[in-house]
Design a protein around this motif. Structure first.
Motif, PDB file in Angstrom:
ATOM      1  N   GLU A  71       0.827  -1.205   0.000  1.00 35.84           N
ATOM      2  CA  GLU A  71       0.000   0.000   0.000  1.00 35.84           C
ATOM      3  C   GLU A  71       0.866   1.263   0.000  1.00 35.84           C
ATOM      4  N   ILE A  72       0.444   2.261  -0.759  1.00 34.31           N
ATOM      5  CA  ILE A  72       1.098   3.560  -0.732  1.00 34.31           C
ATOM      6  C   ILE A  72       0.044   4.633  -0.441  1.00 34.31           C
ATOM      7  N   ILE A  73       0.521   5.806  -0.072  1.00 32.98           N
ATOM      8  CA  ILE A  73      -0.339   6.961   0.180  1.00 32.98           C
ATOM      9  C   ILE A  73      -0.155   7.958  -0.961  1.00 32.98           C
ATOM     10  N   GLN A  81       0.491  15.459  -7.595  1.00 32.99           N
ATOM     11  CA  GLN A  81       0.187  14.228  -6.866  1.00 32.99           C
ATOM     12  C   GLN A  81       1.478  13.467  -6.582  1.00 32.99           C
ATOM     13  N   ILE A  82       1.684  13.122  -5.322  1.00 35.90           N
ATOM     14  CA  ILE A  82       2.900  12.441  -4.883  1.00 35.90           C
ATOM     15  C   ILE A  82       2.521  11.121  -4.226  1.00 35.90           C
ATOM     16  N   GLY A  83       3.227  10.039  -4.593  1.00 41.52           N
ATOM     17  CA  GLY A  83       2.990   8.733  -3.989  1.00 41.52           C
ATOM     18  C   GLY A  83       4.161   8.330  -3.111  1.00 41.52           C
ATOM     19  N   LEU A  84       3.882   7.941  -1.861  1.00 41.63           N
ATOM     20  CA  LEU A  84       4.938   7.557  -0.932  1.00 41.63           C
ATOM     21  C   LEU A  84       4.461   6.437  -0.014  1.00 41.63           C
ATOM     22  N   THR A  85       5.403   5.750   0.594  1.00 39.35           N
ATOM     23  CA  THR A  85       5.054   4.650   1.484  1.00 39.35           C
ATOM     24  C   THR A  85       4.449   5.192   2.779  1.00 39.35           C
ATOM     25  N   ARG A 134      -6.655  15.615   5.705  1.00 42.05           N
ATOM     26  CA  ARG A 134      -6.962  16.759   4.860  1.00 42.05           C
ATOM     27  C   ARG A 134      -6.920  18.026   5.720  1.00 42.05           C
ATOM     28  N   PHE A 135      -6.356  19.090   5.147  1.00 37.57           N
ATOM     29  CA  PHE A 135      -6.156  20.388   5.804  1.00 37.57           C
ATOM     30  C   PHE A 135      -4.883  20.448   6.627  1.00 37.57           C
ATOM     31  N   ASP A 136      -4.185  19.321   6.825  1.00 37.26           N
ATOM     32  CA  ASP A 136      -2.830  19.459   7.339  1.00 37.26           C
ATOM     33  C   ASP A 136      -2.061  20.339   6.353  1.00 37.26           C
ATOM     34  N   LEU A 137      -1.246  21.236   6.861  1.00 38.04           N
ATOM     35  CA  LEU A 137      -0.488  22.133   5.993  1.00 38.04           C
ATOM     36  C   LEU A 137       0.876  21.522   5.673  1.00 38.04           C
ATOM     37  N   LEU A 138       1.146  21.285   4.392  1.00 35.68           N
ATOM     38  CA  LEU A 138       2.457  20.830   3.957  1.00 35.68           C
ATOM     39  C   LEU A 138       3.407  22.026   3.932  1.00 35.68           C
ATOM     40  N   VAL A 139       4.669  21.791   4.253  1.00 32.27           N
ATOM     41  CA  VAL A 139       5.660  22.864   4.336  1.00 32.27           C
ATOM     42  C   VAL A 139       6.545  22.817   3.093  1.00 32.27           C
ATOM     43  N   VAL A 140       6.464  23.866   2.261  1.00 35.63           N
ATOM     44  CA  VAL A 140       7.207  23.928   1.000  1.00 35.63           C
ATOM     45  C   VAL A 140       8.283  25.001   1.115  1.00 35.63           C
ATOM     46  N   PRO A 141       9.565  24.637   1.012  1.00 35.47           N
ATOM     47  CA  PRO A 141      10.624  25.649   1.141  1.00 35.47           C
ATOM     48  C   PRO A 141      10.677  26.576  -0.055  1.00 35.47           C
ATOM     49  N   ILE A 336      -6.263  12.964  -0.068  1.00 34.40           N
ATOM     50  CA  ILE A 336      -5.414  11.831   0.318  1.00 34.40           C
ATOM     51  C   ILE A 336      -6.144  10.543  -0.018  1.00 34.40           C
ATOM     52  N   LYS A 337      -5.434   9.593  -0.599  1.00 32.64           N
ATOM     53  CA  LYS A 337      -6.041   8.288  -0.859  1.00 32.64           C
ATOM     54  C   LYS A 337      -4.980   7.205  -0.779  1.00 32.64           C
TER      55      LYS A 337
END
Length: 395
Positions: A71-73, A81-85, A134-141, A336-337
């Motif tokens: 499974e990935i997220i 769209q980014i896929g990660l473990t 959902r609504f968690d804020l991702l931090v982009v440098p 998120i899925k």
């Protein structure tokens, strides 16, 4: 390499040396992931440097690859769209519970986009991908670049060339061509590098062409911008130019291959690398655009065909549904899925132990090149511990 080698880590193969390494934890990204690098986004499998939490380029010490089946997220934000473990640590700011009434599609209590919120009060934390909401804020440098010197007039010319130009190759000759239906536009850029303007009659109407006959200049443009519309990219000397020159390049790009309305600005390109370069260019100007892929139908001289283009858009005010300060953008997760994935996954080890995809994530650390059964796995990080063990098949 094929199986789990420890309770909280995996065996990886170092792509440079082919050594088998015990790596801290098993968090990775799926094949094809692009990371924020210098001077542009680049595939994680070939990255040699990355932009970390301080915004400056840093070296990639090691690249790790392994086979994955599980499974990935999938995280979606601003069209990317980014896929990660599931275990991969992501830097986030958790949502603030303040009443919001502007957008009915969102929950009643969720993150408001309001000027009264001060990003300096945000507290970042590491959160595993499987625990993101959902609504968690991702931090982009915000990338910090060295400045190269070109004039705004040259930058505008390059922008128009990216949008409407090409290099025609005939044996030993090279012809640089920029097309436009607006003769005044070509007359504006003609003094920069010279050339002659020609008019051509076509079934769809008149078109003007600026032509420059120069072999060295043509070969240089092919090297810097790429050959063909599907392979175009923005050169590093533009991405590292002054903001004034970046704005001039952007205006040339929009005048050639974009559109403006009262509220929105959009740019289209058939190059995926070019789309990410435009995304990065806007990031460096303090604007976080959205990006998506669109299919278009064309008919020309009795022929019809479909093509895929990338669209990069942003508001005229350059404000969006995100927060920012001097160092970072804080961007809410749109979707998120969970998905099943089988194939190669990748991770990096970097100097400051972070890198951007473009949001910040924790890196992977190699421990000992040679590990024995029972050796402790210890690393100074929130994600440490475990011992080397045999897996089910004793590998």
């Amino acid at each position: 390499y094929k199986g789990t080698a420890c309770t909280n880590g995996l065996l990886f193969r170092d792509e440079e040396t082919s050594e088998i390494l015990v790596a801290q934890n098993n968090h990775c990204f799926i094949e094809g992931t692009k990371i924020l690098s210098n001077p542009r986004f680049i595939d994680i499998s070939i990255a040699e440097n990355s932009i970390g939490k301080f915004g400056f380029p840093q070296r990639v010490i090691r690249r790790f690859v392994r086979e994955y089946d599980g499974e990935i997220i999938k995280i979606r934000f601003r069209g990317i769209q980014i896929g990660l473990t599931p275990e991969h640590p992501v830097m986030v700011v958790e949502p603030i519970k303040i009443y919001r009434y502007d957008y009915r599609e969102y929950p009643r209590y969720s993150l408001p986009f309001h000027d009264s919120i001060d990003p300096s009060q945000f507290k970042v934390k590491w959160k595993e991908a499987k625990d993101l909401e959902r609504f968690d804020l991702l931090v982009v440098p915000k990338p910090k670049k060295e400045i190269t010197q070109i004039s705004p007039e040259q930058a505008y010319w390059y922008g128009l060339y990216y949008a409407e130009g090409c290099v025609q190759k005939q044996r030993s000759s090279r012809t640089i061509v920029i097309d436009s239906q607006n003769r005044e536009l070509l007359k504006r850029i003609q003094p920069v590098f010279g050339g002659k303007i020609f008019k051509e009659e076509r079934p769809e109407g008149k078109i003007y062409r600026l032509k420059i006959y120069n072999v060295k200049f043509g070969n240089w443009l092919l090297k810097e911008f790429g050959d063909g519309s599907k392979h175009k990219r923005i050169p590093s000397f533009i991405l590292e130019a002054t903001n004034e020159c970046k704005e001039a390049f952007l205006n040339g790009l929009i005048d050639g291959d974009g559109f403006r309305t009262k509220k929105r600005v959009g740019i289209t390109t058939s190059s995926e690398q070019g789309a990410y370069d435009i995304f990065l260019l806007l990031m460096s100007l303090g604007c976080l655009p959205y990006i998506y892929k669109s299919e278009q139908h064309h008919e020309y001289k009795g022929y019809s065909y479909d093509s895929k283009v990338w669209v990069i858009g942003y508001s005229q005010s350059r404000k969006g549904k995100y927060y920012e300060d001097e160092r970072y953008f804080y961007v809410p997760i749109h979707k998120i899925k969970k998905e099943y994935y089988k194939g190669k996954v990748f991770n990096l080890e970097t100097d400051d132990h972070t890198y951007g995809v473009p949001f910040l994530v924790h890196n992977c650390c190699a421990l000992e090149n040679k590990a024995r059964i029972g050796d402790p796995i210890l690393q100074p990080s929130p994600y440490d511990g475990g011992t080397v063990k045999k897996d089910k098949v004793g590998e």
